[in-house]
Design an enzyme around this catalytic site. Structure first.
Site, PDB file in Angstrom:
ATOM      1  NE  ARG A  81      10.014   5.747   8.981  1.00  0.00           N
ATOM      2  CZ  ARG A  81       8.979   5.696   8.053  1.00  0.00           C
ATOM      3  NH1 ARG A  81       9.221   4.646   7.097  1.00  0.00           N
ATOM      4  NH2 ARG A  81       8.087   6.573   7.898  1.00  0.00           N
ATOM      5  CG  ASP A 115      -0.502 -17.695   8.138  1.00  0.00           C
ATOM      6  OD1 ASP A 115       0.543 -17.953   8.801  1.00  0.00           O
ATOM      7  OD2 ASP A 115      -1.676 -17.304   8.389  1.00  0.00           O
ATOM      8  CD  GLU A 135      10.934  -7.176   5.914  1.00  0.00           C
ATOM      9  OE1 GLU A 135      11.065  -8.528   6.571  1.00  0.00           O
ATOM     10  OE2 GLU A 135      10.558  -6.331   6.613  1.00  0.00           O
ATOM     11  CE1 TYR A 194       9.015   5.057   3.233  1.00  0.00           C
ATOM     12  CE2 TYR A 194       7.385   6.868   2.867  1.00  0.00           C
ATOM     13  CZ  TYR A 194       7.764   5.644   3.807  1.00  0.00           C
ATOM     14  OH  TYR A 194       7.066   4.976   4.892  1.00  0.00           O
ATOM     15  CG  HIS A 221      11.086  -2.063   4.568  1.00  0.00           C
ATOM     16  ND1 HIS A 221       9.926  -1.936   4.290  1.00  0.00           N
ATOM     17  CD2 HIS A 221      11.849  -3.320   5.078  1.00  0.00           C
ATOM     18  CE1 HIS A 221       9.390  -3.247   4.811  1.00  0.00           C
ATOM     19  NE2 HIS A 221      10.445  -3.887   5.346  1.00  0.00           N
ATOM     20  CG  LEU A 222      11.576   2.566  -1.004  1.00  0.00           C
ATOM     21  CD1 LEU A 222       9.952   2.541  -1.104  1.00  0.00           C
ATOM     22  CD2 LEU A 222      12.055   3.366  -2.442  1.00  0.00           C
ATOM     23  CB  SER A 223      12.231   4.304   5.182  1.00  0.00           C
ATOM     24  OG  SER A 223      11.482   3.329   5.767  1.00  0.00           O
ATOM     25  CB  ALA A 227       1.591   0.022   6.399  1.00  0.00           C
ATOM     26  CG  ASN A 280       8.399  -2.006   0.346  1.00  0.00           C
ATOM     27  OD1 ASN A 280       7.875  -2.247   1.506  1.00  0.00           O
ATOM     28  ND2 ASN A 280       9.012  -0.865  -0.021  1.00  0.00           N
ATOM     29  N   PRO A 299       0.749  -1.134   0.088  1.00  0.00           N
ATOM     30  CG  PRO A 299      -0.108  -1.174   2.027  1.00  0.00           C
ATOM     31  CD  PRO A 299       0.551  -2.108   1.156  1.00  0.00           C
ATOM     32  CG  ASN A 300      -0.260   4.175   1.332  1.00  0.00           C
ATOM     33  OD1 ASN A 300      -1.092   4.654   0.732  1.00  0.00           O
ATOM     34  ND2 ASN A 300      -0.307   3.585   2.390  1.00  0.00           N
ATOM     35  CG  HIS A 329       5.256  -2.484  10.243  1.00  0.00           C
ATOM     36  ND1 HIS A 329       6.817  -2.859  10.407  1.00  0.00           N
ATOM     37  CD2 HIS A 329       5.170  -1.275   9.384  1.00  0.00           C
ATOM     38  CE1 HIS A 329       7.178  -2.053   9.567  1.00  0.00           C
ATOM     39  NE2 HIS A 329       6.514  -1.104   8.845  1.00  0.00           N
ATOM     40  NE  ARG A 354       3.950   6.605   1.921  1.00  0.00           N
ATOM     41  CZ  ARG A 354       4.366   5.417   2.302  1.00  0.00           C
ATOM     42  NH1 ARG A 354       4.597   4.438   1.502  1.00  0.00           N
ATOM     43  NH2 ARG A 354       4.048   5.156   3.526  1.00  0.00           N
ATOM     44  NE  ARG A 409       6.773   4.139  10.229  1.00  0.00           N
ATOM     45  CZ  ARG A 409       5.972   4.230   9.464  1.00  0.00           C
ATOM     46  NH1 ARG A 409       5.494   3.117   8.544  1.00  0.00           N
ATOM     47  NH2 ARG A 409       5.017   5.222   9.611  1.00  0.00           N
TER      48      ARG A 409
HETATM   49  C1  DQA Z   1       8.364   1.046   3.875  1.00  0.00           C
HETATM   50  C2  DQA Z   1       8.345   1.124   5.312  1.00  0.00           C
HETATM   51  C3  DQA Z   1       6.945   0.871   6.189  1.00  0.00           C
HETATM   52  O1  DQA Z   1       7.017   1.070   7.535  1.00  0.00           O
HETATM   53  C4  DQA Z   1       5.858   1.896   5.650  1.00  0.00           C
HETATM   54  O2  DQA Z   1       4.687   1.679   6.244  1.00  0.00           O
HETATM   55  C5  DQA Z   1       5.813   1.958   4.337  1.00  0.00           C
HETATM   56  C6  DQA Z   1       7.287   1.869   3.467  1.00  0.00           C
HETATM   57  C7  DQA Z   1       9.310   1.426   3.070  1.00  0.00           C
HETATM   58  O3  DQA Z   1       9.535   0.827   2.102  1.00  0.00           O
HETATM   59  O4  DQA Z   1      10.277   2.211   3.650  1.00  0.00           O
HETATM   60  O5  DQA Z   1       4.903   2.155   3.681  1.00  0.00           O
HETATM   61  O6  DQA Z   1       7.876  -0.491   3.480  1.00  0.00           O
END
Ligand code: DQA
Length: 155
Positions: free
Chosen positions: A107, A87, A98, A23, A100-102, A77, A74, A10-11, A80, A18, A111
């Site tokens: 943080r 599953d 896994e 990010y 993540h950009l951040s 959210a 990725n 998501p997002n 978490h 964003r 998270r």
């Molecule tokens: C994220 C980190 C997550 O905590 C956050 O909810 C995101 C982006 C990242 O790529 O840094 O949506 O997955």
């Protein structure tokens, strides 16, 4: 070697606009283009998708069985919160990295827990769009090792 399924949650369709200070300014489609190029150099094809819906991500992971060699993920959210995604990864038993950009560990406290981490072979975080590229390199190296180990000796 086959295909790598690249999933973003998501997002992440909003990358570029964003919270760029968090990010970066690169769009998801630019990251996908870079992954396709890198995949070509590494000998894997890239099937890259994004969804804001947990169930759709679950369905795509299930469909990867028999179709993909590994998963780069990725979950945004859902990282978490989602036992359903954990599953799904356990069910298909495909190697998953896994990404993540951040760097979520640096943080907010909520998270710091990844629900999917126990179903993954590794994690790359904190390098913006490059996290995906580094994750792909690690995943393909892992797959190459697996292939070599399972191949009969050529003496
Ligand atoms: C994220 C980190 C997550 O905590 C956050 O909810 C995101 C982006 C990242 O790529 O840094 O949506 O997955």
């Amino acid at each position: 070697m086959g295909a790598v399924l690249v999933l973003s949650g998501p997002n992440l369709q909003l990358l570029g606009v964003r919270e760029p200070e968090m990010y970066g300014s690169e769009t998801l489609s630019s990251i996908h283009d870079r992954l396709t190029d890198r995949g070509r150099a590494l000998g894997v094809s890239i099937d890259a998708r994004q969804s804001n819906h947990e169930g759709e991500l679950v369905t795509w992971i299930g469909s990867a069985l028999g179709a993909c060699a590994g998963i780069l993920f990725n979950p945004g959210a859902y990282t978490h919160t989602s036992i359903a995604l954990y599953d799904a990864l356990r069910a298909v038993r495909l190697p998953c990295v896994e990404v993540h950009l951040s760097h979520p560990d640096a943080r907010e406290g909520f998270r710091r827990r990844s629900r999917i981490a126990p179903a993954c072979i590794g994690r790359v975080s904190g390098f913006g769009g490059d996290s995906y590229l580094l994750g792909l390199d690690g995943l393909v190296a892992f797959l190459n090792r697996q292939t070599t180990q399972h191949e009969p000796s050529r003496g």
